[in-house]
Design a protein around this motif. Structure first.
Motif, PDB file in Angstrom:
ATOM      1  N   UNK A 138      30.179  -2.492 -42.323  1.00  0.00           N
ATOM      2  CA  UNK A 138      29.410  -3.414 -41.024  1.00  0.00           C
ATOM      3  C   UNK A 138      28.127  -3.293 -41.059  1.00  0.00           C
ATOM      4  N   UNK A 139      27.333  -4.197 -40.836  1.00  0.00           N
ATOM      5  CA  UNK A 139      25.678  -4.093 -40.959  1.00  0.00           C
ATOM      6  C   UNK A 139      25.130  -4.883 -39.519  1.00  0.00           C
ATOM      7  N   UNK A 140      24.290  -4.233 -38.964  1.00  0.00           N
ATOM      8  CA  UNK A 140      23.680  -4.975 -37.731  1.00  0.00           C
ATOM      9  C   UNK A 140      22.188  -5.079 -38.278  1.00  0.00           C
ATOM     10  N   UNK A 141      21.406  -6.284 -37.809  1.00  0.00           N
ATOM     11  CA  UNK A 141      20.259  -6.665 -38.063  1.00  0.00           C
ATOM     12  C   UNK A 141      19.791  -7.308 -37.083  1.00  0.00           C
ATOM     13  N   UNK A 142      18.221  -7.033 -36.740  1.00  0.00           N
ATOM     14  CA  UNK A 142      17.478  -7.740 -35.667  1.00  0.00           C
ATOM     15  C   UNK A 142      16.378  -8.868 -36.389  1.00  0.00           C
ATOM     16  N   UNK A 143      16.062  -9.925 -35.564  1.00  0.00           N
ATOM     17  CA  UNK A 143      15.196 -10.708 -36.099  1.00  0.00           C
ATOM     18  C   UNK A 143      14.498 -11.013 -34.818  1.00  0.00           C
ATOM     19  N   UNK A 144      13.020 -10.688 -35.031  1.00  0.00           N
ATOM     20  CA  UNK A 144      11.947 -11.154 -33.721  1.00  0.00           C
ATOM     21  C   UNK A 144      11.193 -12.467 -33.931  1.00  0.00           C
ATOM     22  N   UNK A 145      11.657 -12.914 -35.155  1.00  0.00           N
ATOM     23  CA  UNK A 145      11.073 -14.523 -35.509  1.00  0.00           C
ATOM     24  C   UNK A 145      11.999 -15.288 -35.608  1.00  0.00           C
ATOM     25  N   UNK A 146      13.022 -15.501 -34.710  1.00  0.00           N
ATOM     26  CA  UNK A 146      14.043 -16.531 -34.664  1.00  0.00           C
ATOM     27  C   UNK A 146      15.004 -16.671 -35.850  1.00  0.00           C
ATOM     28  N   UNK A 147      15.107 -15.391 -36.718  1.00  0.00           N
ATOM     29  CA  UNK A 147      16.103 -15.488 -37.486  1.00  0.00           C
ATOM     30  C   UNK A 147      15.350 -15.763 -39.238  1.00  0.00           C
ATOM     31  N   UNK A 148      13.985 -15.790 -39.197  1.00  0.00           N
ATOM     32  CA  UNK A 148      13.550 -16.092 -40.411  1.00  0.00           C
ATOM     33  C   UNK A 148      13.421 -14.762 -41.288  1.00  0.00           C
ATOM     34  N   UNK A 149      13.171 -13.615 -40.609  1.00  0.00           N
ATOM     35  CA  UNK A 149      13.224 -12.397 -41.312  1.00  0.00           C
ATOM     36  C   UNK A 149      14.278 -11.410 -40.590  1.00  0.00           C
ATOM     37  N   UNK A 150      14.827 -10.733 -41.219  1.00  0.00           N
ATOM     38  CA  UNK A 150      16.185  -9.976 -40.553  1.00  0.00           C
ATOM     39  C   UNK A 150      15.714  -8.611 -41.266  1.00  0.00           C
ATOM     40  N   UNK A 151      15.889  -7.642 -39.974  1.00  0.00           N
ATOM     41  CA  UNK A 151      15.760  -6.125 -40.405  1.00  0.00           C
ATOM     42  C   UNK A 151      16.903  -5.618 -40.178  1.00  0.00           C
ATOM     43  N   UNK A 152      17.758  -5.118 -41.195  1.00  0.00           N
ATOM     44  CA  UNK A 152      18.924  -4.197 -41.043  1.00  0.00           C
ATOM     45  C   UNK A 152      18.509  -2.908 -40.492  1.00  0.00           C
ATOM     46  N   UNK A 153      19.215  -2.773 -39.472  1.00  0.00           N
ATOM     47  CA  UNK A 153      18.864  -1.272 -38.626  1.00  0.00           C
ATOM     48  C   UNK A 153      20.089  -0.461 -38.391  1.00  0.00           C
ATOM     49  N   UNK A 154      21.451  -0.953 -38.785  1.00  0.00           N
ATOM     50  CA  UNK A 154      22.334   0.114 -38.732  1.00  0.00           C
ATOM     51  C   UNK A 154      23.406  -0.367 -39.802  1.00  0.00           C
ATOM     52  N   UNK A 155      24.061   0.560 -40.491  1.00  0.00           N
ATOM     53  CA  UNK A 155      25.160   0.059 -41.396  1.00  0.00           C
ATOM     54  C   UNK A 155      26.285   1.214 -41.111  1.00  0.00           C
ATOM     55  N   UNK A 156      27.420   0.763 -41.368  1.00  0.00           N
ATOM     56  CA  UNK A 156      28.771   1.623 -41.091  1.00  0.00           C
ATOM     57  C   UNK A 156      29.314   1.331 -42.457  1.00  0.00           C
ATOM     58  N   UNK A 157      29.768   2.294 -43.195  1.00  0.00           N
ATOM     59  CA  UNK A 157      30.883   2.199 -44.296  1.00  0.00           C
ATOM     60  C   UNK A 157      31.768   3.224 -43.841  1.00  0.00           C
ATOM     61  N   UNK A 158      33.334   2.402 -44.100  1.00  0.00           N
ATOM     62  CA  UNK A 158      34.489   2.961 -43.566  1.00  0.00           C
ATOM     63  C   UNK A 158      35.224   3.073 -44.701  1.00  0.00           C
TER      64      UNK A 158
END
Length: 162
Positions: A138-158
């Protein structure tokens, strides 16, 4: 004993059902050009609800500063063919996060929402995938420019528990 799933229920999230060990990696600061990550362990257990049209994920997160519990609730909308995922952090029991919504394509689930992070409007993206028979990501990412650039900020490996 859990109630049985309906034969018409979607199987998109069947791969997460069960009990798991989790390796977390979380970016120390989001949307701040930070490159420092904190790693910690956790556990997760997921079972079907709503006759298989949903599932409930119970989490134990072992942060360096202390453990806490959280849940994810997923529900499938038959009309739109999409899933919604809500997150509830046990430290803030009165605050249910904005749901991310999306679907699976080619084995990867992509889910999106508009939210606020530290006063800034952001797009949120969750990616769910099966990396092996008994491994998930699972990965979570945020974008502050409407989805142009994504910053992955959390990963979970199960890894599935024996």
């Amino acid at each position: 004993m859990p109630l049985s799933a309906l034969s018409s229920a979607p199987d998109d999230f069947d791969f997460v059902v069960g009990d798991w060990f989790v390796k977390h990696r979380r970016l120390d600061k989001r949307l701040a050009n930070c490159h420092d990550w904190t790693a910690f362990d956790g556990e997760m257990s997921t079972h079907k609800v709503l006759g298989g049209f949903g599932n409930l994920e119970d989490n134990l997160l072992k942060f360096p500063g202390g453990e806490f519990r959280a849940i994810a609730l997923r529900a499938f909308d038959k009309e739109s063919g999409t899933w919604a995922i809500w997150w509830l952090d046990g430290r803030f029991p009165g605050q249910l996060d904005v749901p991310v919504k999306g679907r699976f394509k080619d084995g990867v689930g992509s889910f999106y929402a508009d939210d606020i992070q530290d006063g800034t409007a952001v797009k949120v993206r969750f990616l769910w995938s099966r990396s092996g028979l008994n491994t998930l990501r699972w990965e979570q990412a945020f974008s502050a420019d409407d989805g142009v650039i994504w910053e992955t900020n959390w990963t979970m490996d199960f890894t599935r528990k024996p």
